[in-house]
Every structure is written in C-alpha cells, then in structure tokens.
Write a protein that holds these residues in place. Structure first.
Motif, mmCIF file in Angstrom:
data_model
loop_
_atom_site.group_PDB
_atom_site.id
_atom_site.type_symbol
_atom_site.label_atom_id
_atom_site.label_comp_id
_atom_site.label_asym_id
_atom_site.label_seq_id
_atom_site.Cartn_x
_atom_site.Cartn_y
_atom_site.Cartn_z
ATOM 1 N N UNK A 150 -0.899 11.774 1.803
ATOM 2 C CA UNK A 150 -1.428 11.404 3.122
ATOM 3 C C UNK A 150 -2.610 12.306 3.473
ATOM 4 N N UNK A 198 -7.121 3.149 3.921
ATOM 5 C CA UNK A 198 -6.117 3.513 4.931
ATOM 6 C C UNK A 198 -4.734 2.974 4.613
ATOM 7 N N UNK A 199 -3.740 3.794 4.899
ATOM 8 C CA UNK A 199 -2.347 3.369 4.837
ATOM 9 C C UNK A 199 -1.605 4.191 5.865
ATOM 10 N N UNK A 200 -0.446 3.679 6.282
ATOM 11 C CA UNK A 200 0.295 4.378 7.335
ATOM 12 C C UNK A 200 1.696 4.703 6.886
ATOM 13 N N UNK A 201 1.922 5.966 6.625
ATOM 14 C CA UNK A 201 3.271 6.401 6.222
ATOM 15 C C UNK A 201 3.784 7.354 7.286
ATOM 16 N N UNK A 234 4.655 13.057 -0.919
ATOM 17 C CA UNK A 234 4.021 11.908 -0.249
ATOM 18 C C UNK A 234 3.093 12.405 0.857
ATOM 19 N N UNK A 242 0.848 -1.197 0.000
ATOM 20 C CA UNK A 242 0.000 0.000 0.000
ATOM 21 C C UNK A 242 0.883 1.247 0.000
ATOM 22 N N UNK A 243 1.848 1.266 0.898
ATOM 23 C CA UNK A 243 2.748 2.419 0.944
ATOM 24 C C UNK A 243 3.541 2.566 -0.347
ATOM 25 N N UNK A 246 1.634 4.382 -2.846
ATOM 26 C CA UNK A 246 1.600 5.832 -2.589
ATOM 27 C C UNK A 246 2.920 6.480 -3.039
ATOM 28 N N UNK A 247 4.041 5.857 -2.723
ATOM 29 C CA UNK A 247 5.329 6.420 -3.155
ATOM 30 C C UNK A 247 5.426 6.408 -4.688
#
Lengths: 304, 304
Positions: free
Chosen positions: A297, B301-304, A293, A259-260, A263-264
């Motif tokens: 968020x 949801x994601x956690x960065x 990034x 998932x991250x 996003x990146x």
C-alpha cells in the motif's frame, strides 16, 4: 462452498547462486494451495503423487486446512520430479531434469465432496487435463482461473485455446502473453487475448509487478523491490494461489476485488522468494502477511 | 524565483519501425523545459546552438514561457546533431551519427537574471559542465536534480562522482543504476547510490515505470501501458522536466510531493512517445495533461 486447486504436487531440486537443495517438495498445486490458505479455509486439492511422497508433507497440507482427499497416491510409482538451476540474474534458468513419473498419465479424479467448489484454480498442467477438470464439475464454478506456460503453446496450442475459452481469468507472464497473441505490445496482446474467452487477463512481469486487464480497464500492481531474491521457484503459483484465495474470501467477482487480490497474491509471492521452495510460505503469521500487504500500500500510494 | 534547465538543444534525425524524420529539434534541455512548462512559468534555459538553429524554434520556447537569454547562438558554427535508429522492440537503439559541433567546447554562461534560480535541472551533459553550472550560481538552489548516462560512467567516473555528490536528486535508468553501483539488485544499488550524495534517487524503468528511493522509503510509479510507442526519443528528459516543473510549482521538497512529481513526469513522458521528437509535447492542453494524470491515478489505485 470451496476453492479447488489442481496442479502438480512434486519434488524439486533447485540450485541458485545462493546454494542448492536436495529434493524438496514443490509443484504448482503445493504453492497455490498453501498461498490460498492464508485467506480461505475450505481448500481442496486434486493432484497425483507416488508412494515416495512423505506423509508429513500431506499432514502439512491438512494443517493449512487443505483437503487432500483428491490427492491420489500411486503405489509403486514415483512423484513428478523437476530440477533446475537459476542463472546469476535469477530471471532465467536451465531445466536439468524433468521426470514426469506419475504425471505421465494423470487422470484428475474429482471426489464427490469436491462438487461444491465455487472457485477453481487450474495450475500449470496439460491443457487437456485442465479441461477435464472443468468438464467433471457438475456445476460451473463462479470463478475459474488458469495458469499455463509457453511449453503448451509450443506443443498443444489447439488444446490450450479450447481450455482458455472456458476460463474467466488467464494468468500468464509477459513473454507468454506475447507468444500467445503474436503481439509485442502488452496492450495489444491483452486486447487479443481477451477475445479468446477470458474476461480477465493477468500478465505477470516478475520484478516489475503485474497488469490486470478487463474490458477497457487496466490495473498496474507493483512488485516489492527486494534486496535479495533467494529462490524464485513457485513465486508465480504462490501469486496465483494468493489471488484466488483472496477472491474466494471476499466472494464477489469484480474488478476492484481483483485488484486487491493481485496485491495479496503479490505479497505472498514476495515472501516465497525469500527462502528455498515453499519453506517460507509454509510458516507465515497473519500479522506478517498483513504487514507485507501494508508495504505494498505504501509502495504504490500517492494522492493527486 | 525560477527553474533553470541546462542541457542540449540540438538536431536529431530519428528512425523507428514506424518511419523516419529529417533533422528535427531535440536535446535534453528542449524536452525538459517544454515538459516543465506545463506546470511552471518561470523557466530559464542554458544551452548552446549554432546559427543553423531556426529562429521559430526559439520563439517556440518563448511561447512556452521559456526564457532563452542563456541560449548561446554561435555564429558560423553548427548545432549538436544526433542520429539514431531504434530496433523493433523500441527498447534498444543504434547511434548512427554524433556530431558534437558547438557542444565540443560548451561553456555554460549563466546570465545575471538567472541567479534567482531555486530549482535546477542538469540535463545529460559532461559532468564537468554540470558541475560548472552549480559552481556559477551564487546561491545554491533549493533543489538540484541531475540526469546522466552510462557513457560518462565509462569515461569520466571521477568527475561524475564529484558532480553527483553536489545534487539532491539523481535520475538514471535501471542499467545505469546497476553500472554506477556495481549491484544487480536495484534495492542494493539504491542503498549504495544514496551514500554518494543525493538524498533522492529516481530509477527509470521505461515501460515498467519508475522507482523513487529516499532514506528507507520506496515509491513505485507505474508506466501507462501503451498500444504503440511511436518514438521513445526524449521520453527520459520529458519525464525529468515534468518532475522538476511540478516540484517548482508546489514549492515544497518532500517525499509525497516527489511521488506526485513522478506521476506528472510520467504522464508527460507518455505523451512524448506518441509522436516523433518533441512534436506532441509542444502542443498539449492542460485538460489533456490532467486527463492523462487521472489515467495514472486509476491505473495504480486500489483500496485495502
């Protein structure tokens, strides 16, 4: 331990409603390796160019810690060349020229020093060449991600299905997911595609973001709403490169890290479209990447 | 203190690739008030029907704590009737019949008991009628949200702009945002539309979710990826109703609450498309609604 990227390194000539370029460098391995270089510093490239490919561009790769030992330079031959013109909505384009040149008989030779590769990104190429790369690695990488396109579904579906069976992550767009599965609903398409071999499927939806499917899990990543899309060329490869570069950096393959990684990858892709070709993603600072990034968020976060 | 919903209460006949209905109840105020009722219990409706409208459907509203004192029943006249047929992709439809009937000269009378309204949802109607409702309220509601459609942009743009100027939240789809602003980029479209009066703009993108714009802030809400969309009729009104119902429940107008309101609205809309007409959103439990909202949380949801 390294990240191996295979794909095209090439020349593009691009026309958009905002202007046009002469021959500039492009190609799936160019965009993907540059994007990955913001997260990981052991990147190796396998590709082929002619002797018309500028030495300073190869130095540019090296400056991004991209090892070019596997970049074959064919003397007396010309690099792959693509030329295209985008329509006003930027969502469709016409191909004006495709000169395969050195790509016509590309044999992807893997240098011995590349055999430590743990992460492999197969950029868009004939499925047969993609498969050859997997077969030539003595140890199967920890994570293999693959891009492809509708063209191979039209003319080489059997080879494509053979190759898809060998990878962990398939990265395609929504139209390609529909074509590959014969299903209009992306949920149904994903269910079918996940039976073909890959454990993870990423469906890119351009300005609408991306979906990640794995078993019964789905993640929806937003795209950054942009006032201007200057040139979409390479955005998909940049996304994939950022994705696999981030995965190589974190070193553990699981749904949350993916998932991250999406996003990146999306953040890098959002830079890519701001200028012609790979110009923007050649010269980003870590601060710019981190700030972008953070925009993702805040774009997607809510607390219920 | 209450939430006032104005719009159509009507009959629809719907044909989708999955089947067709006889006349069933529909209309923007029907969907919006039913959706809002899952979050708030002081809902009042202003609309008009003919004497062909079934008494048990009115009772159905009351069972959802929807006050129907403002639902005018015109003796000897017929309710508004719309009939449409969806294409295979479910993203486009043909209108087969539009019989305005009682809607042709709808005068939105506000009962005295409705004057305490703090939240107002203006469902899709002529901009002139929407404006009349605002003017007939003695105190301006705390939050006015408005839906409209391309049809009014085509034939009543001046009236529409006058009405838009009076509201806090405009809720339209991407094609309508482009038409209203003359801008293809939704970011540029939003910037222009936010100069027309509304402080908040919600752009619905169907299967791609929704965007909320406010000053320099943007929020991107996902849509739940669905295997089947059985009937999209009313999904937009359901979204809007869930949105304003949640806002009325929390009682404080700010960007963070609106983000959550969009998720709750999206959750209700994702139920709406599972059956013909409002059938599904007539009979949901709070547990089902909460579970669906949690699906949105894990989807995005994601956690960065």
């Amino acid at each position: 331990m390294s990240l191996l990227t295979i794909g095209t390194v090439a020349f593009d000539a691009i026309e958009t409603p905002f202007g046009k370029t002469d021959k500039i460098i492009g190609g799936s391995a160019t965009y993907a390796s540059l994007a990955a270089s913001y997260f990981y510093d052991q990147i190796k490239i396998v590709a082929v160019v002619g002797d018309d490919f500028p030495q300073e561009e190869i130095k540019g790769f090296n400056d991004h810690h991209i090892d070019t030992e596997g970049l074959q330079i064919k003397q007396g031959e010309k690099s792959f060349f693509w030329s295209g013109k985008y329509h006003n909505d930027m969502n469709s384009r016409d191909t004006l020229v495709t000169d395969l040149n050195v790509l016509a008989d590309f044999d992807p030779i893997i240098p011995e020093s590349y055999q430590d590769c743990e992460y492999l990104f197969l950029g868009n190429l004939t499925p047969q060449v993609q498969q050859t790369v997997i077969n030539r690695l003595k140890n199967r990488p920890k994570l293999i991600a693959m891009d492809t396109m509708n063209f191979w579904m039209d003319i080489a579906m059997d080879d494509l299905l053979e190759t898809i069976k060998m990878v962990d992550v398939l990265i395609i767009n929504d139209a390609e997911a529909r074509q590959l599965s014969g299903e209009y609903s992306l949920v149904k398409a994903a269910r079918k595609i996940l039976t073909l071999g890959p454990k993870y499927l990423i469906i890119k939806k351009g300005e609408h973001g991306a979906l990640l499917f794995h078993e019964d899990h789905v993640f929806s990543a937003p795209a950054l709403p942009l006032a201007e899309v200057f040139d979409p060329t390479g955005a998909g490869d940049t996304f994939a490169g950022g994705f696999i570069g981030y995965m190589a950096k974190v070193g553990t393959v699981n749904f949350n890290n993916m998932k991250n990684a999406i996003i990146f990858g999306s953040a890098l892709a959002s830079f890519c479209v701001e200028k012609f070709g790979p110009e923007k993603i050649k010269n980003l600072s870590q601060e710019e990447v981190n700030a972008r990034v953070q925009q993702f968020v805040s774009l997607a976060s809510f607390e219920i």
